[in-house]
Design a protein around this motif. Structure first.
Motif, PDB file in Angstrom:
ATOM      1  N   PRO A 110       5.546   6.251   8.748  1.00 52.77           N
ATOM      2  CA  PRO A 110       6.511   6.161   8.099  1.00 52.77           C
ATOM      3  C   PRO A 110       6.473   6.395   6.384  1.00 52.77           C
ATOM      4  CG  PRO A 110       5.903   3.954   8.459  1.00 52.77           C
ATOM      5  CD  PRO A 110       4.726   4.762   9.067  1.00 52.77           C
ATOM      6  N   LEU A 111       7.045   7.321   5.843  1.00 50.28           N
ATOM      7  CA  LEU A 111       6.965   7.729   4.592  1.00 50.28           C
ATOM      8  C   LEU A 111       8.023   6.821   3.820  1.00 50.28           C
ATOM      9  CD1 LEU A 111       6.424  11.770   4.680  1.00 50.28           C
ATOM     10  CD2 LEU A 111       4.792  10.023   4.055  1.00 50.28           C
ATOM     11  N   SER A 112       7.458   6.605   2.504  1.00 52.48           N
ATOM     12  CA  SER A 112       8.344   5.432   1.685  1.00 52.48           C
ATOM     13  C   SER A 112       9.296   6.209   1.001  1.00 52.48           C
ATOM     14  CB  SER A 112       7.832   4.651   0.750  1.00 52.48           C
ATOM     15  OG  SER A 112       6.951   5.704  -0.120  1.00 52.48           O
ATOM     16  N   ALA A 113       9.184   7.713   0.787  1.00 51.85           N
ATOM     17  CA  ALA A 113      10.224   8.698   0.280  1.00 51.85           C
ATOM     18  C   ALA A 113       9.491  10.132   0.848  1.00 51.85           C
ATOM     19  CB  ALA A 113       9.916   8.729  -1.313  1.00 51.85           C
ATOM     20  N   LEU A 149      -8.157   7.587  -3.872  1.00 48.25           N
ATOM     21  CA  LEU A 149      -6.841   7.525  -4.678  1.00 48.25           C
ATOM     22  C   LEU A 149      -5.579   7.509  -3.986  1.00 48.25           C
ATOM     23  CD1 LEU A 149      -7.451  10.473  -7.393  1.00 48.25           C
ATOM     24  CD2 LEU A 149      -7.917   7.983  -7.560  1.00 48.25           C
ATOM     25  N   VAL A 150      -4.602   6.753  -4.307  1.00 45.98           N
ATOM     26  CA  VAL A 150      -3.469   6.352  -3.533  1.00 45.98           C
ATOM     27  C   VAL A 150      -2.132   7.283  -4.254  1.00 45.98           C
ATOM     28  CG1 VAL A 150      -1.680   4.718  -3.338  1.00 45.98           C
ATOM     29  CG2 VAL A 150      -3.966   4.023  -3.243  1.00 45.98           C
ATOM     30  N   LEU A 151      -1.614   7.989  -3.138  1.00 41.86           N
ATOM     31  CA  LEU A 151      -0.267   8.523  -3.469  1.00 41.86           C
ATOM     32  C   LEU A 151       0.836   7.873  -2.746  1.00 41.86           C
ATOM     33  CD1 LEU A 151       1.166  10.638  -5.049  1.00 41.86           C
ATOM     34  CD2 LEU A 151       0.777  12.149  -2.968  1.00 41.86           C
ATOM     35  N   GLY A 152       1.418   6.912  -3.322  1.00 32.09           N
ATOM     36  CA  GLY A 152       2.448   6.023  -2.685  1.00 32.09           C
ATOM     37  C   GLY A 152       3.370   5.136  -3.536  1.00 32.09           C
ATOM     38  N   GLN A 153       3.967   4.148  -2.995  1.00 33.28           N
ATOM     39  CA  GLN A 153       4.992   3.416  -3.858  1.00 33.28           C
ATOM     40  C   GLN A 153       4.567   2.201  -3.143  1.00 33.28           C
ATOM     41  OE1 GLN A 153       6.853   4.210  -6.137  1.00 33.28           O
ATOM     42  NE2 GLN A 153       6.229   6.405  -6.135  1.00 33.28           N
ATOM     43  N   PRO A 154       4.552   0.947  -4.122  1.00 33.14           N
ATOM     44  CA  PRO A 154       4.377  -0.205  -3.480  1.00 33.14           C
ATOM     45  C   PRO A 154       5.456  -0.669  -2.497  1.00 33.14           C
ATOM     46  CG  PRO A 154       4.436  -0.263  -6.034  1.00 33.14           C
ATOM     47  CD  PRO A 154       4.885   1.069  -5.470  1.00 33.14           C
ATOM     48  N   GLY A 155       4.782  -1.394  -1.485  1.00 30.82           N
ATOM     49  CA  GLY A 155       5.840  -1.951  -0.352  1.00 30.82           C
ATOM     50  C   GLY A 155       4.893  -2.211   0.825  1.00 30.82           C
ATOM     51  N   TRP A 200       4.617  -2.193   5.265  1.00 30.28           N
ATOM     52  CA  TRP A 200       4.756  -1.378   6.215  1.00 30.28           C
ATOM     53  C   TRP A 200       5.686  -2.243   7.157  1.00 30.28           C
ATOM     54  CZ3 TRP A 200       1.629   3.235   7.507  1.00 30.28           C
ATOM     55  CH2 TRP A 200       0.931   3.646   6.759  1.00 30.28           C
ATOM     56  N   PRO A 201       6.747  -1.362   7.924  1.00 30.64           N
ATOM     57  CA  PRO A 201       7.480  -1.938   8.889  1.00 30.64           C
ATOM     58  C   PRO A 201       6.795  -2.402  10.014  1.00 30.64           C
ATOM     59  CG  PRO A 201       7.625   0.258   8.598  1.00 30.64           C
ATOM     60  CD  PRO A 201       6.820   0.260   7.645  1.00 30.64           C
ATOM     61  N   ASP A 202       5.672  -1.889  10.438  1.00 29.10           N
ATOM     62  CA  ASP A 202       5.029  -2.276  11.495  1.00 29.10           C
ATOM     63  C   ASP A 202       3.405  -2.418  11.188  1.00 29.10           C
ATOM     64  OD1 ASP A 202       6.969  -2.265  13.429  1.00 29.10           O
ATOM     65  OD2 ASP A 202       7.249  -0.327  13.099  1.00 29.10           O
ATOM     66  N   LYS A 203       2.594  -2.727  11.953  1.00 30.10           N
ATOM     67  CA  LYS A 203       1.184  -2.733  11.668  1.00 30.10           C
ATOM     68  C   LYS A 203       0.586  -1.302  11.433  1.00 30.10           C
ATOM     69  CE  LYS A 203      -3.373  -4.450  13.353  1.00 30.10           C
ATOM     70  NZ  LYS A 203      -4.125  -5.140  14.560  1.00 30.10           N
ATOM     71  N   PRO A 204      -0.010  -1.071  10.409  1.00 29.74           N
ATOM     72  CA  PRO A 204      -0.179   0.436  10.226  1.00 29.74           C
ATOM     73  C   PRO A 204      -1.565   0.602  11.185  1.00 29.74           C
ATOM     74  CG  PRO A 204      -1.193  -0.907   8.639  1.00 29.74           C
ATOM     75  CD  PRO A 204      -0.430  -1.824   9.422  1.00 29.74           C
ATOM     76  N   PHE A 207      -5.260   1.449   3.315  1.00 28.73           N
ATOM     77  CA  PHE A 207      -4.302   2.058   2.229  1.00 28.73           C
ATOM     78  C   PHE A 207      -3.081   0.822   2.130  1.00 28.73           C
ATOM     79  CE2 PHE A 207      -0.387   4.430   0.863  1.00 28.73           C
ATOM     80  CZ  PHE A 207      -1.026   5.319   0.356  1.00 28.73           C
ATOM     81  N   ALA A 208      -2.829   0.395   3.266  1.00 31.85           N
ATOM     82  CA  ALA A 208      -1.923  -0.688   3.263  1.00 31.85           C
ATOM     83  C   ALA A 208      -2.248  -2.091   2.791  1.00 31.85           C
ATOM     84  CB  ALA A 208      -1.490  -0.976   4.727  1.00 31.85           C
ATOM     85  N   ASN A 209      -3.502  -2.191   2.836  1.00 33.17           N
ATOM     86  CA  ASN A 209      -4.181  -3.346   2.197  1.00 33.17           C
ATOM     87  C   ASN A 209      -4.004  -3.391   0.630  1.00 33.17           C
ATOM     88  OD1 ASN A 209      -4.743  -4.658   4.795  1.00 33.17           O
ATOM     89  ND2 ASN A 209      -6.776  -3.939   4.548  1.00 33.17           N
ATOM     90  N   MET A 210      -4.074  -2.125   0.205  1.00 32.66           N
ATOM     91  CA  MET A 210      -3.963  -1.865  -1.369  1.00 32.66           C
ATOM     92  C   MET A 210      -2.426  -2.178  -1.767  1.00 32.66           C
ATOM     93  SD  MET A 210      -6.705  -0.953  -2.437  1.00 32.66           S
ATOM     94  CE  MET A 210      -6.486   0.122  -4.136  1.00 32.66           C
ATOM     95  N   GLY A 211      -1.478  -2.477  -0.855  1.00 34.64           N
ATOM     96  CA  GLY A 211      -0.115  -2.867  -1.105  1.00 34.64           C
ATOM     97  C   GLY A 211       0.722  -1.805  -1.331  1.00 34.64           C
ATOM     98  N   PHE A 212       0.560  -0.563  -0.861  1.00 35.02           N
ATOM     99  CA  PHE A 212       1.089   0.765  -0.785  1.00 35.02           C
ATOM    100  C   PHE A 212       1.744   1.398   0.428  1.00 35.02           C
ATOM    101  CE2 PHE A 212      -1.165   0.404  -4.566  1.00 35.02           C
ATOM    102  CZ  PHE A 212      -0.425   0.513  -5.621  1.00 35.02           C
TER     103      PHE A 212
END
Length: 233
Positions: A57-60, A96-102, A104-108, A115-120
């Motif tokens: 799932p992409l945040s944008a 390097l992280v290309l993402g937005q803070p947020g 995940w709707p489900d376990k990545p 990546f998710a553990n970085m908060g993005f």
């Protein structure tokens, strides 16, 4: 199931552009001497699309003009997977992280847990589709590679922190575009660099996307025009 090494695999490559209005640099690293594909060459981060990339799932989403151009002469519905693969490969090979803070709707999936553990969450809206190339016949690996340009301003965190990178690329560094040809580059990387050098100071999408198509019959240099989107202030 074994991988058919003669098959052409979809792939994504990321060109991160830094200081684009001053003395622009791009992020590059060196492939290992034992690599089956382009050993010892300096390249942009990138790699093959994984089956799981389509379900991330992409945040944008990608800009609509990029989605449109990616859909040309491609299998249906591949656009999100290509964008996701670009973000994943950038993370894996450079940290390097290309993402937005947020959250995940489900376990990545496993490849995305760090990546998710970085908060993005991955975000594709800063990606700009700028080039496509198919590896010529006769190579040990063949890829249908889409090249994405992204401004370094869209990267989260320290641009010089590669501590989370895998060991797939060594000598990660920011290379001045004007000095890049001093490195040992693949031919297609030199071609893409020429395009990026022309576009470095222009944030707008290109009028068309060059497509270097190599097949058994010929080598063709095509243009993927897509359609123009209305501009809004």
């Amino acid at each position: 199931m074994s991988l058919d090494k003669s098959a052409i695999r979809n792939a994504s490559t990321v060109i991160v552009l830094r200081d684009r209005f001053d003395d622009p640099s791009i992020l590059m690293g060196q492939r290992g001497a034992a690599a089956a594909f382009m050993p010892n060459k300096f390249v942009f981060p990138g790699g093959a699309v994984d089956p799981e990339d389509a379900d991330i799932p992409l945040s944008a989403p990608l800009p609509e003009i990029c989605r449109n151009r990616l859909s040309h002469r491609s299998e249906k519905g591949l656009e999100n997977a290509l964008a996701t693969a670009a973000i994943r490969e950038l993370w894996e090979e450079t940290g390097l992280v290309l993402g937005q803070p947020g959250s995940w709707p489900d376990k990545p999936p496993k490849d995305w847990q760090a990546f998710a553990n970085m908060g993005f969450r991955p975000s594709a809206d800063a990606l700009q589709f700028v080039f496509r190339a198919v590896t010529p016949p006769g190579r040990p690996r063949r890829f249908d590679a889409r090249f994405f340009l992204v401004d370094s301003e869209a990267i989260q965190g320290d641009l010089d922190d590669f501590t989370h990178a895998s060991d797939e690329l060594s000598h990660l560094q920011w290379v001045k575009i004007r000095q890049a040809r001093e490195f040992d580059l693949p031919f297609i990387t030199e071609v893409v660099l020429a395009e990026i050098a022309e576009r470095a100071k222009d944030r707008n999408p290109p009028d068309s996307v060059p497509f270097f198509l190599n097949n058994e019959e010929a080598s063709l240099f095509l243009q993927l025009k897509g359609f123009s989107m209305p501009q809004h202030d």
